[in-house]
Enzyme design. Structure first.
Site, PDB file in Angstrom:
ATOM      1  N   LYS A 195       0.776  -1.180  -0.040  1.00  0.00           N
ATOM      2  CA  LYS A 195      -0.194   0.012  -0.106  1.00  0.00           C
ATOM      3  C   LYS A 195       0.696   1.428   0.019  1.00  0.00           C
ATOM      4  O   LYS A 195       2.078   1.125   0.222  1.00  0.00           O
ATOM      5  CB  LYS A 195      -1.016  -0.085   1.302  1.00  0.00           C
ATOM      6  CG  LYS A 195      -1.991  -1.045   0.989  1.00  0.00           C
ATOM      7  CD  LYS A 195      -3.106  -1.043   2.232  1.00  0.00           C
ATOM      8  CE  LYS A 195      -3.864  -2.488   2.271  1.00  0.00           C
ATOM      9  NZ  LYS A 195      -4.762  -2.249   3.433  1.00  0.00           N
TER      10      LYS A 195
ATOM     11  N   PHE B  59     -15.617   3.821   6.813  1.00  0.00           N
ATOM     12  CA  PHE B  59     -14.044   4.101   6.338  1.00  0.00           C
ATOM     13  C   PHE B  59     -13.893   4.035   4.863  1.00  0.00           C
ATOM     14  O   PHE B  59     -12.859   4.270   4.335  1.00  0.00           O
ATOM     15  CB  PHE B  59     -13.077   3.271   7.227  1.00  0.00           C
ATOM     16  CG  PHE B  59     -13.060   1.832   6.964  1.00  0.00           C
ATOM     17  CD1 PHE B  59     -12.735   1.307   5.760  1.00  0.00           C
ATOM     18  CD2 PHE B  59     -13.876   1.118   7.821  1.00  0.00           C
ATOM     19  CE1 PHE B  59     -12.818  -0.249   5.714  1.00  0.00           C
ATOM     20  CE2 PHE B  59     -13.843  -0.322   7.987  1.00  0.00           C
ATOM     21  CZ  PHE B  59     -13.293  -0.720   6.751  1.00  0.00           C
TER      22      PHE B  59
ATOM     23  N   ARG C  11      -2.100 -14.478   4.840  1.00  0.00           N
ATOM     24  CA  ARG C  11      -2.987 -13.785   5.752  1.00  0.00           C
ATOM     25  C   ARG C  11      -1.983 -13.669   7.039  1.00  0.00           C
ATOM     26  O   ARG C  11      -2.114 -12.702   7.982  1.00  0.00           O
ATOM     27  CB  ARG C  11      -4.399 -14.322   5.776  1.00  0.00           C
ATOM     28  CG  ARG C  11      -5.269 -14.115   4.678  1.00  0.00           C
ATOM     29  CD  ARG C  11      -5.890 -12.814   4.385  1.00  0.00           C
ATOM     30  NE  ARG C  11      -6.571 -12.373   5.626  1.00  0.00           N
ATOM     31  CZ  ARG C  11      -7.198 -11.066   5.583  1.00  0.00           C
ATOM     32  NH1 ARG C  11      -7.077 -10.391   4.425  1.00  0.00           N
ATOM     33  NH2 ARG C  11      -7.755 -10.438   6.677  1.00  0.00           N
TER      34      ARG C  11
ATOM     35  N   THR D  48      -5.535  -6.831  10.816  1.00  0.00           N
ATOM     36  CA  THR D  48      -5.812  -5.567  10.280  1.00  0.00           C
ATOM     37  C   THR D  48      -5.101  -4.594  10.890  1.00  0.00           C
ATOM     38  O   THR D  48      -4.678  -3.497  10.555  1.00  0.00           O
ATOM     39  CB  THR D  48      -7.313  -5.361  10.063  1.00  0.00           C
ATOM     40  OG1 THR D  48      -7.682  -6.679   9.384  1.00  0.00           O
ATOM     41  CG2 THR D  48      -7.624  -4.226   9.151  1.00  0.00           C
TER      42      THR D  48
ATOM     43  N   ARG E 267       2.409  -6.468   9.192  1.00  0.00           N
ATOM     44  CA  ARG E 267       1.878  -5.384  10.042  1.00  0.00           C
ATOM     45  C   ARG E 267       2.587  -4.991  11.369  1.00  0.00           C
ATOM     46  O   ARG E 267       2.291  -3.845  11.854  1.00  0.00           O
ATOM     47  CB  ARG E 267      -0.008  -5.629  10.008  1.00  0.00           C
ATOM     48  CG  ARG E 267      -0.468  -5.405   8.604  1.00  0.00           C
ATOM     49  CD  ARG E 267      -1.628  -6.166   8.583  1.00  0.00           C
ATOM     50  NE  ARG E 267      -2.409  -5.561   7.285  1.00  0.00           N
ATOM     51  CZ  ARG E 267      -3.583  -6.159   6.845  1.00  0.00           C
ATOM     52  NH1 ARG E 267      -4.276  -7.178   7.725  1.00  0.00           N
ATOM     53  NH2 ARG E 267      -4.179  -5.641   5.824  1.00  0.00           N
TER      54      ARG E 267
ATOM     55  N   ASN F  17      -2.092   0.161   6.846  1.00  0.00           N
ATOM     56  CA  ASN F  17      -1.444  -0.869   7.218  1.00  0.00           C
ATOM     57  C   ASN F  17      -0.568  -1.775   6.340  1.00  0.00           C
ATOM     58  O   ASN F  17      -0.505  -2.949   6.374  1.00  0.00           O
ATOM     59  CB  ASN F  17      -2.607  -1.830   7.939  1.00  0.00           C
ATOM     60  CG  ASN F  17      -3.662  -2.157   6.960  1.00  0.00           C
ATOM     61  OD1 ASN F  17      -3.369  -2.032   5.861  1.00  0.00           O
ATOM     62  ND2 ASN F  17      -4.613  -2.891   7.316  1.00  0.00           N
TER      63      ASN F  17
ATOM     64  N   HIS G  87      -2.428  -5.475   1.606  1.00  0.00           N
ATOM     65  CA  HIS G  87      -3.455  -6.084   1.476  1.00  0.00           C
ATOM     66  C   HIS G  87      -3.277  -7.691   0.950  1.00  0.00           C
ATOM     67  O   HIS G  87      -2.372  -7.926   0.236  1.00  0.00           O
ATOM     68  CB  HIS G  87      -4.275  -5.411   0.050  1.00  0.00           C
ATOM     69  CG  HIS G  87      -5.358  -6.242  -0.283  1.00  0.00           C
ATOM     70  ND1 HIS G  87      -6.653  -6.376   0.315  1.00  0.00           N
ATOM     71  CD2 HIS G  87      -5.681  -7.261  -1.314  1.00  0.00           C
ATOM     72  CE1 HIS G  87      -7.620  -7.168  -0.225  1.00  0.00           C
ATOM     73  NE2 HIS G  87      -6.785  -7.668  -1.134  1.00  0.00           N
TER      74      HIS G  87
HETATM   75  P1  GDP Z   1      -7.868  -6.676   5.851  1.00  0.00           P
HETATM   76  O1  GDP Z   1      -8.369  -7.783   5.210  1.00  0.00           O
HETATM   77  O2  GDP Z   1      -6.980  -7.346   6.747  1.00  0.00           O
HETATM   78  O3  GDP Z   1      -7.115  -5.603   5.027  1.00  0.00           O
HETATM   79  O4  GDP Z   1      -9.079  -5.737   6.308  1.00  0.00           O
HETATM   80  P2  GDP Z   1     -10.543  -5.512   6.073  1.00  0.00           P
HETATM   81  O5  GDP Z   1     -11.026  -6.301   4.725  1.00  0.00           O
HETATM   82  O6  GDP Z   1     -11.420  -5.510   7.025  1.00  0.00           O
HETATM   83  O7  GDP Z   1     -10.560  -3.808   5.536  1.00  0.00           O
HETATM   84  C1  GDP Z   1      -9.814  -3.532   4.225  1.00  0.00           C
HETATM   85  C2  GDP Z   1      -8.775  -2.614   4.664  1.00  0.00           C
HETATM   86  O8  GDP Z   1      -9.655  -1.258   5.158  1.00  0.00           O
HETATM   87  C3  GDP Z   1      -8.030  -2.679   5.791  1.00  0.00           C
HETATM   88  O9  GDP Z   1      -6.748  -3.346   5.453  1.00  0.00           O
HETATM   89  C4  GDP Z   1      -7.563  -1.242   5.926  1.00  0.00           C
HETATM   90  O10 GDP Z   1      -6.695  -0.608   5.299  1.00  0.00           O
HETATM   91  C5  GDP Z   1      -8.812  -0.516   5.867  1.00  0.00           C
HETATM   92  N1  GDP Z   1      -9.695  -0.550   7.175  1.00  0.00           N
HETATM   93  C6  GDP Z   1     -10.231  -1.565   8.015  1.00  0.00           C
HETATM   94  N2  GDP Z   1     -10.703  -1.314   9.164  1.00  0.00           N
HETATM   95  C7  GDP Z   1     -10.870   0.201   9.269  1.00  0.00           C
HETATM   96  C8  GDP Z   1     -11.182   1.194  10.004  1.00  0.00           C
HETATM   97  O11 GDP Z   1     -11.895   1.034  11.157  1.00  0.00           O
HETATM   98  N3  GDP Z   1     -10.777   2.400   9.681  1.00  0.00           N
HETATM   99  C9  GDP Z   1      -9.994   2.735   8.575  1.00  0.00           C
HETATM  100  N4  GDP Z   1      -9.963   4.142   8.466  1.00  0.00           N
HETATM  101  N5  GDP Z   1      -9.571   2.084   7.718  1.00  0.00           N
HETATM  102  C10 GDP Z   1     -10.038   0.470   7.836  1.00  0.00           C
END
Ligand code: GDP
Length: 140
Positions: free
Chosen positions: A11, A59, A87, A93, A104, A114, A117
């Site tokens: 990212k 978000f 993962r 996350t 991370r 973070n 992806h």
């Molecule tokens: P991942 O699969 O671990 O990447 O997590 P998710 O699929 O839940 O979320 C996708 C992406 O959205 C994450 O990797 C973060 O960059 C962002 N994200 C997730 N949760 C939050 C949050 O609570 N706030 C914000 N600003 N970004 C978030």
């Protein structure tokens, strides 16, 4: 267990800090092979399409803007059980909850910025890989 493929994105927070190589060293150390790779600047439209499953999340707009805020490196990773394995290598996350030794934990700045992806299922991996790569760009 058969070889599997997954989509990885490094990212903008990570490309900005010039740690693409450091992240990929960790990925390779954990047994995953980078079999396709390109550096892109996503448009808002690309980001919104890629993250469409999150469209209802609070978000969503911030996430799409962040993903367009600088270059990303998109990659296909191959390995045994690659979706789950990557993962694990990424970590939780929210970096505050990520295990020691994960990308991370080591590199992420925040729950949003973070660093990486990774696809969350074999089915989504196939969709996400096809979003960025044609067959001839993937060299296993
Ligand atoms: P991942 O699969 O671990 O990447 O997590 P998710 O699929 O839940 O979320 C996708 C992406 O959205 C994450 O990797 C973060 O960059 C962002 N994200 C997730 N949760 C939050 C949050 O609570 N706030 C914000 N600003 N970004 C978030």
């Amino acid at each position: 267990m058969a070889l599997q493929r997954t989509l990885s994105i490094i990212k903008p927070d990570a490309t900005r800090r010039n740690i693409t190589g450091a992240i990929n060293a960790l990925i390779e150390r954990e047994g995953l092979r980078i079999i396709a790779q390109k550096r892109l600047l996503l448009t808002q439209k690309h980001a919104e399409k890629f993250y469409a499953v999150h469209a209802e999340r609070s978000f969503f707009n911030d996430l799409c803007s962040f993903m367009c805020s600088g270059p990303v490196v998109v990659q296909v990773l191959e390995g045994v059980n690659a979706v789950e394995q990557y993962r694990k290598v990424m970590g939780a996350t929210n970096p505050a909850n990520a295990d020691e030794g994960t990308i991370r934990k080591e590199f992420a700045e925040s729950i949003e910025a973070n660093s990486v992806h990774g696809s969350d299922s074999k089915e989504n991996a196939a969709i996400e890989i096809a979003f960025f790569f044609s067959d001839m760009e993937i060299v296993g």
